[in-house]
Design an enzyme around this catalytic site. Structure first.
Site, PDB file in Angstrom:
ATOM      1  N   ASP A  23       0.847  -1.194  -0.027  1.00 15.86           N
ATOM      2  CA  ASP A  23       0.012   0.075   0.146  1.00 15.86           C
ATOM      3  C   ASP A  23       0.901   1.300  -0.027  1.00 15.86           C
ATOM      4  O   ASP A  23       2.016   1.433   0.121  1.00 15.86           O
ATOM      5  CB  ASP A  23      -1.081   0.118   1.266  1.00 15.86           C
ATOM      6  CG  ASP A  23      -2.056   0.760   1.211  1.00 15.86           C
ATOM      7  OD1 ASP A  23      -2.491   1.461   0.046  1.00 15.86           O
ATOM      8  OD2 ASP A  23      -2.649   0.801   1.900  1.00 15.86           O
ATOM      9  N   HIS A  24       0.319   2.264   0.083  1.00 15.69           N
ATOM     10  CA  HIS A  24       0.866   3.912  -0.059  1.00 15.69           C
ATOM     11  C   HIS A  24       2.437   3.784   0.453  1.00 15.69           C
ATOM     12  O   HIS A  24       2.827   3.322   1.493  1.00 15.69           O
ATOM     13  CB  HIS A  24       0.234   4.736   1.202  1.00 15.69           C
ATOM     14  CG  HIS A  24      -1.058   4.880   0.742  1.00 15.69           C
ATOM     15  ND1 HIS A  24      -1.553   6.172  -0.009  1.00 15.69           N
ATOM     16  CD2 HIS A  24      -2.316   4.142   0.909  1.00 15.69           C
ATOM     17  CE1 HIS A  24      -2.757   5.889  -0.113  1.00 15.69           C
ATOM     18  NE2 HIS A  24      -3.489   5.096   0.489  1.00 15.69           N
TER      19      HIS A  24
ATOM     20  N   GLU B  86      -2.643   8.887   6.338  1.00 12.77           N
ATOM     21  CA  GLU B  86      -2.556   7.319   6.529  1.00 12.77           C
ATOM     22  C   GLU B  86      -1.018   7.169   6.402  1.00 12.77           C
ATOM     23  O   GLU B  86      -0.366   7.602   5.406  1.00 12.77           O
ATOM     24  CB  GLU B  86      -3.146   6.592   5.174  1.00 12.77           C
ATOM     25  CG  GLU B  86      -2.640   5.048   5.145  1.00 12.77           C
ATOM     26  CD  GLU B  86      -3.898   4.310   4.518  1.00 12.77           C
ATOM     27  OE1 GLU B  86      -3.591   2.973   4.131  1.00 12.77           O
ATOM     28  OE2 GLU B  86      -4.741   4.589   4.572  1.00 12.77           O
TER      29      GLU B  86
ATOM     30  N   HIS C 150      -9.214   9.253   3.805  1.00 11.37           N
ATOM     31  CA  HIS C 150      -8.678   8.214   4.843  1.00 11.37           C
ATOM     32  C   HIS C 150      -9.143   8.457   6.402  1.00 11.37           C
ATOM     33  O   HIS C 150      -9.491   9.482   6.653  1.00 11.37           O
ATOM     34  CB  HIS C 150      -7.005   7.881   4.871  1.00 11.37           C
ATOM     35  CG  HIS C 150      -6.482   7.588   3.661  1.00 11.37           C
ATOM     36  ND1 HIS C 150      -5.565   8.324   2.980  1.00 11.37           N
ATOM     37  CD2 HIS C 150      -6.906   6.444   2.877  1.00 11.37           C
ATOM     38  CE1 HIS C 150      -5.269   7.626   1.975  1.00 11.37           C
ATOM     39  NE2 HIS C 150      -5.950   6.441   1.688  1.00 11.37           N
TER      40      HIS C 150
ATOM     41  N   HIS D 272      -9.745   4.380  -2.545  1.00  8.07           N
ATOM     42  CA  HIS D 272      -9.199   4.608  -1.316  1.00  8.07           C
ATOM     43  C   HIS D 272     -10.006   5.373  -0.329  1.00  8.07           C
ATOM     44  O   HIS D 272     -11.032   6.136  -0.663  1.00  8.07           O
ATOM     45  CB  HIS D 272      -7.867   5.369  -1.463  1.00  8.07           C
ATOM     46  CG  HIS D 272      -6.754   4.697  -1.910  1.00  8.07           C
ATOM     47  ND1 HIS D 272      -5.638   4.467  -1.110  1.00  8.07           N
ATOM     48  CD2 HIS D 272      -6.641   4.084  -3.182  1.00  8.07           C
ATOM     49  CE1 HIS D 272      -4.971   3.693  -2.062  1.00  8.07           C
ATOM     50  NE2 HIS D 272      -5.382   3.546  -3.275  1.00  8.07           N
TER      51      HIS D 272
ATOM     52  N   ASN E 273      -9.581  -0.405  -0.648  1.00 10.43           N
ATOM     53  CA  ASN E 273      -8.743  -0.390   0.181  1.00 10.43           C
ATOM     54  C   ASN E 273      -9.541  -0.368   1.720  1.00 10.43           C
ATOM     55  O   ASN E 273     -10.722   0.426   1.573  1.00 10.43           O
ATOM     56  CB  ASN E 273      -7.833   0.478   0.312  1.00 10.43           C
ATOM     57  CG  ASN E 273      -6.752   0.230  -0.652  1.00 10.43           C
ATOM     58  OD1 ASN E 273      -6.888  -0.432  -1.540  1.00 10.43           O
ATOM     59  ND2 ASN E 273      -5.578   1.187  -0.558  1.00 10.43           N
TER      60      ASN E 273
END
Length: 343
Positions: free
Chosen positions: A95-96, A169, A212, A252, A274
């Site tokens: 992820d990110h 995040e 997020h 997201h 996600n």
């Protein structure tokens, strides 16, 4: 073949787009949360995606040295073994990853898969995310081009985030404002740099008001219909048939989204969503309940000895796994992936 080969991962994404469903991408931070995700997929008869963020990988690397690559590789290797016991197919994803962590995370992980592919094996991870949303779009896409070329050679799919997702995040944060909406011009510039598959396949995390973290329905203005505008703009510019969906979109910041918002996103080409905040809570909530109900057993109150059966990590760990698995099953239902596993 519970861990998808590159060919099967491509098939999974094609099936999702054609069937207008999406795979839950569940963030994991331990062997136990991995099992919870796998269990949830199996119970829902859904294939899915398991992903590790930079913070998750650092946690997995142990608090002694917090090495992200060690943590990610270790859990991925573990997943390749234990996933064999689950009757579903899963893809492994990171992820990110912002610019300042590329050299300590995604680039070394791509190198691991490059060596595996050279040796005639499949890549360790099936996809990696480059989060350049904090950079200018020009710099973002320049780095994306480099990573896409390497990913393609290693039989990996790249995920890119071209415009910001609000909230925070793993240390990447953006204000909640009008910049949270990707424009057709942004999409055109993306295609000019990354192509439409001829340079390698990529997933696109476009912004349509996503945030997020934790929020209630209605507190964030999501515009999933914007994804249709992006697809139509690219299809028109590049001579594709009306109604085609050039992009494979990622959703997201979906916590708190309404069923209608999710459905609209699926209709417009989202193939991956996600899920982290909600599954974190679902994992922790049963543990808190267990502690409250067994306070004098979990703790050695007033010099007593407590109750080993209540503070044994296996006791509350089983409850946590079950709670998170149930939330994964729920996500599969929302995203229409339940019952869609590759036979």
């Amino acid at each position: 073949m519970p861990i998808a080969t590159p060919e099967v991962y491509n098939e999974m994404l094609d099936r999702a787009k054609a069937g207008k469903f999406a795979y839950p991408a569940i963030n994991v931070t331990s062997s136990q949360t991995l099992h919870a995700a796998l269990r949830g997929f199996a119970e829902a008869e859904s294939d899915g995606i398991v992903q590790i963020s930079t913070g998750g990988a650092e946690f997995l690397g142990g608090q002694h040295n917090k090495d992200m690559v060690t943590g990610a590789v270790a859990l991925a290797e573990f997943a390749h073994i234990v996933a064999e016991k689950y009757d579903v197919t899963v893809a492994l994803h990171t992820d990110h990853c912002p610019k300042d962590k590329l050299d300590g995370y995604v680039r070394p992980l791509i190198a691991v898969s490059e060596e595996r592919v050279k040796a005639g094996r499949n890549p360790l991870f099936q996809s990696h995310m480059w989060d350049g949303s904090a950079e200018t779009l020009a710099d973002n896409l320049s780095i994306a081009e480099e990573l896409l070329a390497r990913a393609r050679a290693a039989k990996i799919i790249l995920e890119v985030e071209i415009t910001p997702t609000g909230g925070e995040e793993d240390g990447v944060s953006h204000e909640i404002n009008d910049s949270l909406y990707t424009t057709v011009d942004d999409a055109v510039r993306t295609v000019e740099s990354l192509g439409l598959g001829e340079k390698g396949r990529y997933l696109l995390a476009a912004s349509f008001g996503n945030v997020h973290g934790v929020y209630k329905p209605g507190n964030v203005v999501l515009r999933p219909e914007l994804l249709k505008e992006l697809n139509e703009g690219i299809a028109s510019k590049y001579g594709q048939p009306a109604g085609s969906k050039p992009f494979n979109f990622v959703f997201h910041g979906g916590s708190g989204s309404t069923a209608e918002e999710i459905a609209t996103a699926l209709e417009n080409g989202v193939v991956k969503m996600n899920i982290d905040t909600d599954t974190q809570y679902a994992f922790t909530r049963p543990v808190v309940d267990h502690v409250f109900r067994n306070y004098d057993g979990v703790l050695k109150v007033d010099g007593e000895v407590g109750n080993k059966k209540t503070y044994d990590p296996r006791t509350w760990g089983k409850l946590a796994e079950a709670g998170m698995a149930a939330r994964v099953v729920e996500a599969c239902g929302h995203l229409r992936s339940a019952g869609q596993k590759i036979k």
